[in-house]
Design a protein around this motif. Structure first.
Motif, PDB file in Angstrom:
ATOM      1  N   LYS A   1       1.844  -7.090  -7.930  1.00 48.04           N
ATOM      2  CA  LYS A   1       1.604  -5.765  -7.374  1.00 48.04           C
ATOM      3  C   LYS A   1       1.762  -5.837  -5.859  1.00 48.04           C
ATOM      4  O   LYS A   1       1.265  -6.764  -5.224  1.00 48.04           O
ATOM      5  N   ILE A   2       2.448  -4.863  -5.312  1.00 47.95           N
ATOM      6  CA  ILE A   2       2.723  -4.840  -3.867  1.00 47.95           C
ATOM      7  C   ILE A   2       1.961  -3.680  -3.233  1.00 47.95           C
ATOM      8  O   ILE A   2       2.002  -2.552  -3.726  1.00 47.95           O
ATOM      9  N   TRP A   3       1.288  -3.977  -2.134  1.00 53.13           N
ATOM     10  CA  TRP A   3       0.555  -2.979  -1.362  1.00 53.13           C
ATOM     11  C   TRP A   3       1.226  -2.871  -0.011  1.00 53.13           C
ATOM     12  O   TRP A   3       1.274  -3.836   0.750  1.00 53.13           O
ATOM     13  N   SER A   4       1.815  -1.707   0.301  1.00 46.48           N
ATOM     14  CA  SER A   4       2.506  -1.524   1.576  1.00 46.48           C
ATOM     15  C   SER A   4       1.733  -0.534   2.439  1.00 46.48           C
ATOM     16  O   SER A   4       1.778   0.669   2.212  1.00 46.48           O
ATOM     17  N   ASP A   5       0.995  -1.072   3.387  1.00 40.98           N
ATOM     18  CA  ASP A   5       0.147  -0.258   4.263  1.00 40.98           C
ATOM     19  C   ASP A   5      -0.246  -1.109   5.448  1.00 40.98           C
ATOM     20  O   ASP A   5      -0.702  -2.230   5.276  1.00 40.98           O
ATOM     21  N   ASP A   6      -0.056  -0.598   6.657  1.00 35.99           N
ATOM     22  CA  ASP A   6      -0.396  -1.421   7.814  1.00 35.99           C
ATOM     23  C   ASP A   6      -1.791  -1.137   8.361  1.00 35.99           C
ATOM     24  O   ASP A   6      -2.160  -1.698   9.383  1.00 35.99           O
ATOM     25  N   ILE A   7      -2.561  -0.304   7.682  1.00 35.11           N
ATOM     26  CA  ILE A   7      -3.925  -0.033   8.133  1.00 35.11           C
ATOM     27  C   ILE A   7      -4.958  -0.444   7.083  1.00 35.11           C
ATOM     28  O   ILE A   7      -5.865  -1.218   7.360  1.00 35.11           O
ATOM     29  N   ARG A   8      -4.817   0.087   5.889  1.00 35.72           N
ATOM     30  CA  ARG A   8      -5.813  -0.186   4.846  1.00 35.72           C
ATOM     31  C   ARG A   8      -5.576  -1.559   4.226  1.00 35.72           C
ATOM     32  O   ARG A   8      -4.434  -1.922   3.952  1.00 35.72           O
ATOM     33  N   PRO A   9      -6.636  -2.313   3.997  1.00 36.02           N
ATOM     34  CA  PRO A   9      -6.467  -3.636   3.378  1.00 36.02           C
ATOM     35  C   PRO A   9      -6.053  -3.514   1.919  1.00 36.02           C
ATOM     36  O   PRO A   9      -6.374  -2.538   1.244  1.00 36.02           O
ATOM     37  N   ALA A  10      -5.333  -4.510   1.461  1.00 35.14           N
ATOM     38  CA  ALA A  10      -4.872  -4.521   0.073  1.00 35.14           C
ATOM     39  C   ALA A  10      -6.042  -4.769  -0.877  1.00 35.14           C
ATOM     40  O   ALA A  10      -6.903  -5.607  -0.605  1.00 35.14           O
ATOM     41  N   PRO A  11      -6.063  -4.065  -1.987  1.00 39.14           N
ATOM     42  CA  PRO A  11      -7.071  -4.361  -3.014  1.00 39.14           C
ATOM     43  C   PRO A  11      -6.814  -5.747  -3.610  1.00 39.14           C
ATOM     44  O   PRO A  11      -5.708  -6.290  -3.474  1.00 39.14           O
ATOM     45  N   ASN A  12      -7.799  -6.288  -4.273  1.00 41.06           N
ATOM     46  CA  ASN A  12      -7.636  -7.584  -4.943  1.00 41.06           C
ATOM     47  C   ASN A  12      -6.472  -7.524  -5.924  1.00 41.06           C
ATOM     48  O   ASN A  12      -6.277  -6.527  -6.604  1.00 41.06           O
TER      49      ASN A  12
END
Length: 92
Positions: free
Chosen positions: A2-13
């Motif tokens: 799973k990829i999380w693309s966001d430069d502010i919010r931290p990625a979920p586990n």
């Protein structure tokens, strides 16, 4: 994967964190396992001005013929509206 693309919010586990569209592209291009979800942000960009990060990533996916489950996270109503328009254009 799973990829999380966001430069502010931290990625979920359980997500690989990408701080930019280019990071996400690199991860996608070099993935050694199937991608089950791409969760991308739109809050940081204005569609009329620069397309926003999520828009840029979705545009790139469509241009390269890569289709994965995508979820959009945003708190910006204008961004959400633009994302929905883009999704309608590419993913009918």
């Amino acid at each position: 994967m799973k990829i999380w693309s966001d430069d502010i919010r931290p990625a979920p586990n359980g997500y690989i964190c990408c701080k930019s569209v280019n990071d996400a592209k690199r991860v996608i291009e070099h993935a050694n396992e199937p991608i089950s979800l791409i969760d991308c942000d739109h809050d940081l960009g204005d569609f009329a001005y620069d397309g926003g990060d999520g828009i840029k990533l979705l545009d790139w996916l469509a241009e390269t013929g890569r289709f994965y489950p995508v979820r959009i996270h945003t708190m910006n109503p204008v961004g959400r509206e633009n994302m929905l328009r883009l999704l309608e254009r590419y993913w009918k």
